[in-house]
Design an enzyme around this catalytic site. Structure first.
Site, PDB file in Angstrom:
ATOM      1  N   SER B 535       0.831  -1.217   0.000  1.00 43.18           N
ATOM      2  CA  SER B 535       0.000   0.000   0.000  1.00 43.18           C
ATOM      3  C   SER B 535       0.858   1.257   0.000  1.00 43.18           C
ATOM      4  CB  SER B 535      -0.937   0.018   1.230  1.00 43.18           C
ATOM      5  OG  SER B 535      -1.717  -1.144   1.270  1.00 43.18           O
ATOM      6  N   ALA B 721      -1.192  11.665   3.186  1.00 48.02           N
ATOM      7  CA  ALA B 721      -1.908  10.464   2.734  1.00 48.02           C
ATOM      8  C   ALA B 721      -1.291   9.211   3.342  1.00 48.02           C
ATOM      9  CB  ALA B 721      -1.857  10.366   1.213  1.00 48.02           C
ATOM     10  N   GLY B 723      -1.685   4.667   2.718  1.00 45.66           N
ATOM     11  CA  GLY B 723      -2.029   3.749   1.630  1.00 45.66           C
ATOM     12  C   GLY B 723      -3.414   3.146   1.786  1.00 45.66           C
ATOM     13  N   VAL B 724      -3.991   2.757   0.657  1.00 45.88           N
ATOM     14  CA  VAL B 724      -5.352   2.210   0.698  1.00 45.88           C
ATOM     15  C   VAL B 724      -5.471   0.841   0.021  1.00 45.88           C
ATOM     16  CG1 VAL B 724      -6.103   3.400  -1.403  1.00 45.88           C
ATOM     17  CG2 VAL B 724      -7.793   2.796   0.312  1.00 45.88           C
ATOM     18  N   GLY B 725      -4.401   0.372  -0.622  1.00 50.52           N
ATOM     19  CA  GLY B 725      -4.522  -0.859  -1.408  1.00 50.52           C
ATOM     20  C   GLY B 725      -4.919  -2.074  -0.606  1.00 50.52           C
ATOM     21  N   GLU B 726      -4.248  -2.282   0.515  1.00 52.39           N
ATOM     22  CA  GLU B 726      -4.490  -3.501   1.273  1.00 52.39           C
ATOM     23  C   GLU B 726      -5.560  -3.387   2.356  1.00 52.39           C
ATOM     24  OE1 GLU B 726      -0.328  -3.386   1.427  1.00 52.39           O
ATOM     25  OE2 GLU B 726      -0.110  -5.540   1.188  1.00 52.39           O
TER      26      GLU B 726
END
Lengths: 168, 766
Positions: B535, B721, B723-726
């Site tokens: 992420s 910011a 992370g948002v992926g995981e």
């Protein structure tokens, strides 16, 4: 002469254009499109008809191009994702996909769009349930399903609104 | 002045110390009060047109002149030695150019020296035995059948239990446990349990889960003299470059790796595969480009998996809900070769305030396919155990599970003993509870409900994960005389919308419309960027892009000052226009200023600054699942999932929501349907594709509500910011499992939650 070394001429229409390819009997429509005609929009996700990434239209109906032999396309009309864009202008389904963020990696997207085109040809204003069922054969591992459905519903609503005798 | 800083870097659930180069001072953080015009808005993907039109060229779409095709012969045995290998017939088959195997390929160490590129000892069913290169893919695949191999089957271990048994067959001489058990302890767990008024203890098991990216693994390679070009479906072009150069013993600058479009990875494409090296060897020998793409069956056997876990957890709390003890043990089946353990204990160690915690994780080698990182490795599995136990304990104490969580809210990182850079998990809890109608949740029945009909339930899962990103990452920007801007950065767009977010960040700084900014990535000729995993893409690359754009902005202000005959400090840039402060009519557009430079581009370069010292950067989130369970069939239908995550500033709410939905859907698949099956006797893989491995499809997707806390982190990086992926996959299986327990009183913590398991837990399976 072995079957493998024999080639047949296939003449068909691809995105409105007359094409001829020489293929071995077992060459799939997908391989003919991708390798002989360099139309790489349709993807091979599984090669065995389980993911829908290779969906194209044959005579207006959605077909898994990995399960159809190229020779079976002889004399028929094939439409691929490349045919949807005219002079660089995207068609409404493509635009709706972008607006609704209906893809992530985009690998399955050409197949999703062509499967949806197939549905819309048959049924211009499908219900949400009809959309879900029509796209059940198209895997999206990134999980854009709800957005694909939303894009499709928007197209369906527009079509319904345009239908004669209906209030806009 | 550049300096080397030693930093604690979090990556994929693990903390490591790393030397990083810091080139100077970072920009101030875009804080909560910063007014941003483009960042934070719903910008449609900048590469959308490419992806919906078929124009996007993925690795398998590349067709350089003279391209040859390769296919892989794989071991049918879980553990065997090749005793005879005869490729004569295959080599004479139509179109075949080369057969590579242990018999003729150079001995190149692989899997951290535990094996070879072609190893005569095969350690899983699917291990590479040989590769055929031919004029067409069909010819290459046909010729596989003509290779004659004799195998001497060897004793094998397939499961965690078998690998840990006394006198077990060893997968590697060093033993079946990677690096020994990983232990952690704080406080006194036994004393904690003595204090407890209530305890729960349970097992949680998760199966092998396959990534099944729509684009399979593969490379197209081409030599030009002694220089190698690799097109790869990868999350890490610079990693592939390093591995390829090392394997082939050629200098780094002789290898260029490109991945302009790739069709998903989810952690399985974090480095070079054997296929890349094999294709490069064949291409060098034959003097022609070679394409080696996995089939879907290859992908099912040898492309990595989330490893099966077996976990045991015991919690103790006081009557008022105060957690006083957590005891956790987990084991992970890494398969034959993985070099990194699963951080299964991460949630148990850190998610809740608890003075007494003990965890142990054992990572086990078996004769099964090597696992790979899969979207939040370890944490998805570990969260199932922890969050199931938390709701069970809350129910036992008669405390609402959300209230229980709030009473044990961890204000600081108890593992490293330091504060969080920011933590807005309370906001996430509050928002999901409201949106999902959590107050409707009735306590789970004390005994399983075995009546007729359907019952509904609500369950919650909490998410903790990294996603801080880190240096190094670099970006370059140039502003052209027509006012268009170009970013170059050696990161990857793996489907997360990174390209769009980076364009937004640059456009924000220069106050240009997003369509005036183009982003080029996926090429090792561009400035260095890290792998797209953990992420971290936006949190590592975004700050560097902002800085590159900021340098261009400063040059632009200087240029405008000279043209407008004012001091640079008096020049303002707003909405694409430069003007003298207080005299708006004395101004010109960015394009006009840039155009004055002739055919000259203003250039900027940016780097990723250091992470702040002495704090832990984490993402947080909460999800609530509502399910309906058919008590007669055991079938679980997920009706709705409400998600809210604290990932700092949201760069693009449209793409954020897509990430959340995608994570929830993968979590739903893992909760209810997905299970990669290995034959318990032979070790062969039983599911070779989508016909037998149930990835979620259109018709099973519930309503998903994607909320965001959307509060910038005040110090994590210059964007605010995270992370948002995981994050979005982490709490979904736990929330669904809890909802099933809430509906029925029957707790199934063995994934996938199949109808048979539900009926079993209801006592209705005869």
């Amino acid at each position: 002469m072995s079957l493998e070394s024999r080639t047949d001429s296939v003449t068909f229409t691809v995105n409105g254009r007359a094409e001829e390819v020489r293929v071995s009997p077992r060459r799939t429509l997908l391989a003919a499109l991708r390798e002989d005609l360099h139309l790489t929009g349709a993807k091979e996700g599984c090669g065995v008809g389980t993911c829908g990434a290779c969906t194209v239209l044959v005579d207006g109906r959605p077909v898994l191009a990995c399960l159809m032999l190229a020779v079976q396309a002889h004399g028929r009309s094939v439409e691929t994702i490349e045919g949807l864009t005219r002079d660089g202008v995207l068609d409404p389904v493509q635009r709706a996909f972008i607006e609704h963020d209906a893809f992530q990696c985009g690998f399955c997207t050409p197949g999703q769009i062509m499967a949806l085109q197939g549905l819309l040809r048959r049924q211009p204003d499908p219900s949400a349930e009809e959309i879900r069922r029509a796209l059940d054969g198209n895997v999206c591992r990134c999980g854009a399903y709800l957005r694909i459905q939303a894009a499709a519903l928007e197209i369906a609503r527009t079509a319904e609104a345009r239908r004669p005798g209906r209030p806009a | 002045m550049p300096r080397i800083v030693r930093q604690k870097i979090e990556f994929e659930g693990r903390i490591e110390e790393r030397d990083v180069v810091i080139e100077g001072d970072d920009l101030p953080v875009w804080g909560a009060t910063e007014t941003l015009a483009i960042v934070g808005t719903r910008v449609p993907r900048v590469d959308g047109g490419d992806r919906v039109s078929g124009r996007a060229r993925y690795t398998a779409d590349l067709d350089p002149p003279g391209l040859l095709h390769a296919a892989v012969l794989r071991s049918p045995h879980a553990h065997a030695r090749i005793t005879k290998f005869d490729a004569d017939a295959a080599e004479r088959a139509p179109g075949v150019r080369l057969v590579l195997s242990a018999a003729n390929a150079p001995r190149i160490p692989w899997y951290n020296g535990k094996s070879w590129l072609f190893d005569p000892e095969l350690r899983y069913a699917g291990d590479e035995v040989a590769v055929v290169v031919a004029d067409t893919a069909a010819q290459a695949r046909d010729a596989l059948d003509l290779i004659e191999v004799e195998y001497e089957p060897l004793p094998q271990v397939l499961t965690i239990d078998a690998a840990l048994a006394p006198n077990a067959v060893l997968v590697h001489a060093e033993g079946n446990v990677l690096g020994g058990p990983e232990q952690y302890e704080r406080g006194d767990v036994e004393a904690g349990f003595r204090e407890a008024d209530a305890t729960v203890e349970m097992h949680a098991d998760t199966p092998d889960v396959l990534h099944h990216s729509m684009e399979t693994h593969g490379s197209v390679v081409h030599w030009s003299g002694d220089r190698l070009t690799v097109w790869d479906s990868t999350q890490h072009i610079f990693g592939v470059r390093r591995q390829v150069a090392a394997a082939l013993k050629i200098p780094l600058d002789h290898v260029r790796v490109m991945s302009p479009f790739m069709g998903g990875g989810f952690g399985s494409k974090n480095g070079a595969g054997k296929y890349t090296i094999i294709a490069a060897l064949a291409s060098r020998q034959l003097g022609r480009p070679v394409r080696l793409m996995f089939t879907r069956a290859d992908e099912s056997q040898a492309a990595g998996k989330r490893p099966q876990s077996a976990q045991q957890i015991r919690l103790g709390a006081k009557r008022d809900g105060t957690l006083v003890a957590i005891d956790y043990r987990g084991a992970s089946n890494l398969g034959a070769y993985r070099a990194i353990g699963s951080p299964l204990a991460g949630p148990a160690k850190e998610l809740y305030a608890c003075p007494n915690v003990r965890t142990e994780v054992v990572n086990v080698f078996t004769h099964t396919a090597p696992c790979a990182a899969f979207r939040a490795p370890g944490f998805v599995e570990g969260t199932v155990a922890l969050e199931a136990a938390v709701e069970a304990l809350a129910d036992k104490l008669g405390i609402d599970p959300l209230e229980f969580r709030l009473r044990n809210y961890a204000e600081t990182d108890q593992v490293l003993g330091r504060p969080y850079s920011s933590k807005f998990l309370r906001d996430a809890y509050e928002r999901v509870a409201k949106a999902a109608g959590w107050e409707r949740r009735a306590p789970a029945p004390a005994t399983a409900v075995a009546g007729h009909g359907r019952r509904r339930g609500l369950g919650m899962g909490t998410q903790i994960w990294g996603g801080a990103g880190s240096p190094p990452a670099y970006a370059e920007m140039r502003l052209n005389p027509d006012g268009t801007a170009e970013i170059r950065i050696g990161t990857q767009e793996i489907g997360t919308g990174a390209k769009t977010a980076l364009a937004q960040i640059a456009a924000e700084v220069l106050t240009l419309p997003v369509d005036r900014v183009s982003v080029s990535l996926g090429d090792t000729d561009f400035p260095y960027a890290p792998l797209s995993a953990g992420s971290q893409t936006i949190t590592s690359c975004g700050p560097a892009v902002r800085m590159a754009a900021d340098e261009v902005r400063r040059h632009l202000l200087d240029a405008a000052a000279s043209v407008l005959e004012a001091a640079p400090n008096d020049i303002r840039l707003e909405a694409g226009r430069l003007f003298v402060a207080g005299v708006p009519e004395r101004g010109m557009t960015v394009a006009e200023v840039a155009g004055r430079m002739g055919n000259f581009a203003l250039s900027g370069r940016g780097f990723r600054g250091a992470n702040p010292d002495g704090v832990t950067i984490r993402t947080f989130g909460a999800q609530i699942a509502e399910v309906e369970v058919d008590l007669d069939t055991g079938e679980v239908t997920v009706l709705r999932v409400v998600a809210c995550h604290d990932v700092g500033r949201v760069i693009n709410p449209l793409v954020y929501a897509s990430q959340i939905e995608g994570g929830v859907i993968q979590g739903l698949g893992m909760a209810l349907r997905e299970e990669h099956l290995t034959d318990p006797d032979t070790g062969t893989v039983l599911d070779l594709g989508f016909d037998s491995y149930a990835v979620p499809r259109s018709s099973v997707i519930p309503e998903i509500v994607a909320l965001a806390v959307d509060k910038p982190d005040p110090i994590a990086n210059n964007l605010g910011a995270k992370g948002v992926g995981e994050p979005p996959i982490i709490p979904t299986p736990a929330a669904i499992a809890n909802a099933v327990a809430n509906a029925t009183g029957a707790r199934v913590t063995s994934l996938p939650i199949t109808p048979a398991k539900v009926l079993g837990a209801l006592g209705r399976l005869r």
